[in-house]
Design a protein around this motif. Structure first.
Motif, PDB file in Angstrom:
ATOM      1  N   TYR A 192      67.113 -14.752 -38.972  1.00  0.00           N
ATOM      2  CA  TYR A 192      67.815 -15.933 -38.188  1.00  0.00           C
ATOM      3  C   TYR A 192      67.048 -17.053 -38.100  1.00  0.00           C
ATOM      4  O   TYR A 192      65.868 -16.850 -38.046  1.00  0.00           O
ATOM      5  N   ASP A 230      62.963 -25.475 -42.879  1.00  0.00           N
ATOM      6  CA  ASP A 230      63.282 -26.106 -41.570  1.00  0.00           C
ATOM      7  C   ASP A 230      64.163 -27.378 -42.041  1.00  0.00           C
ATOM      8  O   ASP A 230      64.272 -28.039 -43.041  1.00  0.00           O
ATOM      9  N   THR A 236      67.085 -24.804 -33.982  1.00  0.00           N
ATOM     10  CA  THR A 236      66.981 -23.362 -33.995  1.00  0.00           C
ATOM     11  C   THR A 236      66.538 -23.108 -35.526  1.00  0.00           C
ATOM     12  O   THR A 236      66.518 -21.690 -35.673  1.00  0.00           O
ATOM     13  N   CYS A 237      66.356 -23.795 -36.468  1.00  0.00           N
ATOM     14  CA  CYS A 237      65.860 -23.610 -37.760  1.00  0.00           C
ATOM     15  C   CYS A 237      64.529 -23.217 -37.433  1.00  0.00           C
ATOM     16  O   CYS A 237      63.569 -23.959 -36.780  1.00  0.00           O
ATOM     17  N   PRO A 239      60.552 -23.479 -37.740  1.00  0.00           N
ATOM     18  CA  PRO A 239      59.623 -24.372 -38.538  1.00  0.00           C
ATOM     19  C   PRO A 239      58.473 -23.842 -39.088  1.00  0.00           C
ATOM     20  O   PRO A 239      57.548 -23.752 -38.694  1.00  0.00           O
TER      21      PRO A 239
ATOM     22  N   HIS B  59      68.123 -15.126 -27.507  1.00  0.00           N
ATOM     23  CA  HIS B  59      67.768 -15.663 -29.036  1.00  0.00           C
ATOM     24  C   HIS B  59      66.863 -14.938 -29.634  1.00  0.00           C
ATOM     25  O   HIS B  59      65.946 -14.674 -28.990  1.00  0.00           O
ATOM     26  N   LEU B  61      64.396 -16.174 -31.901  1.00  0.00           N
ATOM     27  CA  LEU B  61      63.537 -16.769 -32.143  1.00  0.00           C
ATOM     28  C   LEU B  61      62.877 -17.264 -30.991  1.00  0.00           C
ATOM     29  O   LEU B  61      63.651 -17.451 -30.048  1.00  0.00           O
ATOM     30  N   LEU B  63      61.157 -19.816 -29.679  1.00  0.00           N
ATOM     31  CA  LEU B  63      61.229 -21.423 -29.885  1.00  0.00           C
ATOM     32  C   LEU B  63      61.168 -22.085 -28.581  1.00  0.00           C
ATOM     33  O   LEU B  63      62.137 -21.720 -27.811  1.00  0.00           O
ATOM     34  N   ARG B  66      62.096 -28.269 -28.912  1.00  0.00           N
ATOM     35  CA  ARG B  66      61.403 -29.069 -30.065  1.00  0.00           C
ATOM     36  C   ARG B  66      61.863 -30.714 -30.199  1.00  0.00           C
ATOM     37  O   ARG B  66      62.653 -31.114 -30.111  1.00  0.00           O
TER      38      ARG B  66
END
Lengths: 488, 104
Positions: A192, A230, A236-237, A239, B59, B61, B63, B66
């Motif tokens: 993902y 990225d 949501t990509c 990095p 989710h 990831l 994260l 950003r």
């Protein structure tokens, strides 16, 4: 006649053939076979020929060209392209033309790939059979009375029937791997966030991932390498730098451990179990350590998935309201805004999409949120923890892609029974890890031999190792097999 | 099974359809009721898993927010965006009258 994208690319570059000849031959095969198979909804003949001529001229002039120069690629019709339409195989988007290209389209065309056409799917990628496509059922080239799997069935058929050099699919709960398995080709769902979702029409945003469906593992590695990384347009990509998976692909993986989940052994057809057993023998002979692993929540994955995915879908598909784009009802009965929304959506969405929107709306509604949605997200964490524990003991998890080979068109009418086909694939998405389906033999008990796939899963961002292991298996198998088709 | 959900009534289905902005004709309510009930019956197995103290995972990831660089860019031409609209007046999307609120 085992040929893959890398071979075609090399032949064009060394001028053994031309991009134009490749495109012409592919278009001729499509003209002959697509009316029956229905893999493509739209084909960009003129543009593809023009692109091919331009690339041939560049090569003839000695200019440097991209690493995909001249190869014709099919795109699942839920990935937006400025050329042609993007319909998601739904009436609600029948006339939709995207004003922009998806990031993956930008990256492929910058590398010189030719976008050949758009392939059919289960409407909005919701299905496992490609029977729920507004533009008609898609047929399995190994036996046209069988489904190709879904939802990326059109892309899998286009590759299996050699109607493209490779294709893109999307995978929310198995939609790349399952059709690849049922059609006897390679289907790769990366981790993902590895490939930008910008321009992929959203279904389950925390589950969706674009990936390649290909003739070979080396094709999958090359396309992955071109697309991964990225993207400022998708927050949501991941990095994180992308390792070179192409030049290391042929290395025999160092000592590695193959995990066999004890939960993956019940309810499979004999041919599926036999394919997994052959793969185990192969990996043993390679010197791999085989270990039993325990994934007790395997079955619970389907229930977890059918809360999370419809919940996200009900929210994502709210944008289709007949105002800014898509179908708007012509009914005079729609007097106010509510009627306009409800009537346009009821006319535009097919039954399975409506069922999932209803289910998702229900599990998110007041009074049920904690019992369903919140609980499913807690179990999602447990499933992730279960995989983390398993990957302490092994490097790859081996099992079937699907419990059986392709079923008959019209043979599975109960929605819940259809959902169960995805028991081995949904948890990959729930945990956000990577997985690949590989052709691994045939079920010879049916009237026509039907392909059987095996699946390898690996930890998040372990693509370099997963692809090496997959490639080693593929090398030992020899090239993929081809169904008999109408000759051009 | 004791953890089976309460049966879904036709009224429940009608309510969910309204929330989902789907005009479900009277004659299709029963088929939705049947399918949703069957799926919810299966999903009930989630109730048997011990989830005490588990943080929900929305989710895969981890994260955090950003931030992008603040660089002015041109937007898409209005004509390109309106090309897909079912009804347009000038540079605007045309819709039925909004004042008076949504009916029920």
């Amino acid at each position: 006649m085992s040929i893959d994208l890398v071979q075609i690319r090399n032949d064009i570059r060394t001028r053994k053939t031309t991009a134009r000849a490749t495109v012409d031959q592919t278009l001729a095969r499509i003209a002959k076979n697509n009316p029956q198979l229905n893999a493509y909804h739209e084909i960009f003949d003129d543009q593809a020929r023009n692109d091919a001529d331009r690339i041939d001229q560049e090569i003839a002039a000695g200019k440097s060209v991209g690493i995909l120069a001249g190869v014709p690629i099919a795109i699942k019709d839920n990935i937006v392209t400025r050329i042609g339409h993007t319909t998601c195989s739904s009436r609600i988007l029948e006339n939709y033309r995207s004003p922009f290209d998806a990031t993956v389209i930008d990256r492929l065309t910058q590398a010189g790939a030719i976008i050949l056409g758009k392939t059919n799917l289960d409407e909005f990628a919701m299905g496992s059979s490609c029977e729920k496509c507004a533009w008609g059922v898609v047929r399995n080239p190994w036996d046209i009375t069988r489904v190709p799997g879904g939802s990326s069935g059109g892309s899998a058929v286009a590759v299996a029937a050699n109607l493209c050099a490779a294709a893109l699919g999307s995978d929310t709960g198995g939609s790349i791997r399952q059709p690849a398995g049922l059609c006897g080709v390679v289907g790769f769902k990366p981790t993902y966030g590895r490939i930008s979702r910008y321009g992929l029409v959203a279904f389950g945003s925390s589950l969706d991932q674009i990936g390649p469906i290909t003739h070979s593992v080396r094709d999958a590695a090359l396309l992955y390498q071109c697309m991964a990384g990225d993207d400022p347009r998708d927050s949501t990509c991941a990095p994180r730098a992308v390792e070179d998976v192409v030049t290391t692909l042929e290395e025999t993986p160092r000592t590695f451990r193959v995990g066999l989940p004890i939960q993956y052994r019940k309810g499979n057809s004999a041919a599926v179990d036999a394919a997994v057993a052959r793969a185990v023998e192969f990996f043993k002979a390679m010197g791999a350590t085989i270990v039993d692993i325990d994934l007790p929540l395997t079955d619970v994955g389907i229930s977890t998935y059918y809360v999370i995915a419809p919940a996200e879908a009900s929210s994502n598909l709210a944008r289709f309201d007949g105002i800014r784009y898509g179908h708007r009802t012509k009914s005079k009965a729609a007097k106010d805004l509510f009627d306009l929304y409800a009537q346009s959506r009821a006319e535009g969405f097919g039954p399975e999409v409506q069922r999932r929107i209803m289910l998702g709306t229900y599990v998110l509604s007041a009074g049920y949120y904690d019992a369903y949605y919140r609980r499913a997200l807690q179990i999602r964490r447990l499933i992730k923890q279960e995989f983390d524990a398993a990957f302490e003991k092994c490097d790859v998890i081996l099992g079937p892609t699907s419990p059986t080979a392709a079923f008959s068109i019209g043979g599975m009418t109960d929605p819940l029974a259809m959902y169960m086909c995805d028991v081995y694939t949904v948890n990959t998405n729930i945990a956000g890890i990577c997985g690949i389906s590989l052709p691994a033999g045939f079920d010879e008990t049916s009237q026509m031999p039907l392909p059987v796939g095996i699946q390898l899963q690996a930890q998040a961002f372990a693509e370099p190792m997963l692809l090496k292991v997959a490639r080693a298996f593929e090398r030992a198998q020899g090239g993929r097999a081809y169904p008999e088709l109408k000759k051009v | 099974m004791s953890d089976q959900p309460a049966p879904l009534t036709i009224e429940d289905v009608r309510h969910v359809a309204k929330l989902a902005r789907l005009a479900v004709p009277q004659e299709r309510l029963a088929s939705f009721q049947h399918d949703l009930q069957a799926i919810l019956g299966h999903i009930a197995q989630l109730q048997s898993v011990n989830t005490d103290g588990l943080e929900p995972m929305a989710h895969p990831l981890t994260l955090t927010n950003r931030l992008g660089d603040d660089i002015p860019q041109s937007s898409m031409p209005i004509a390109d965006l309106l090309r897909n609209a079912p009804a347009v007046e000038g540079d605007f999307l045309a819709v039925p009258k909004v004042l008076g609120g949504e009916s029920s």
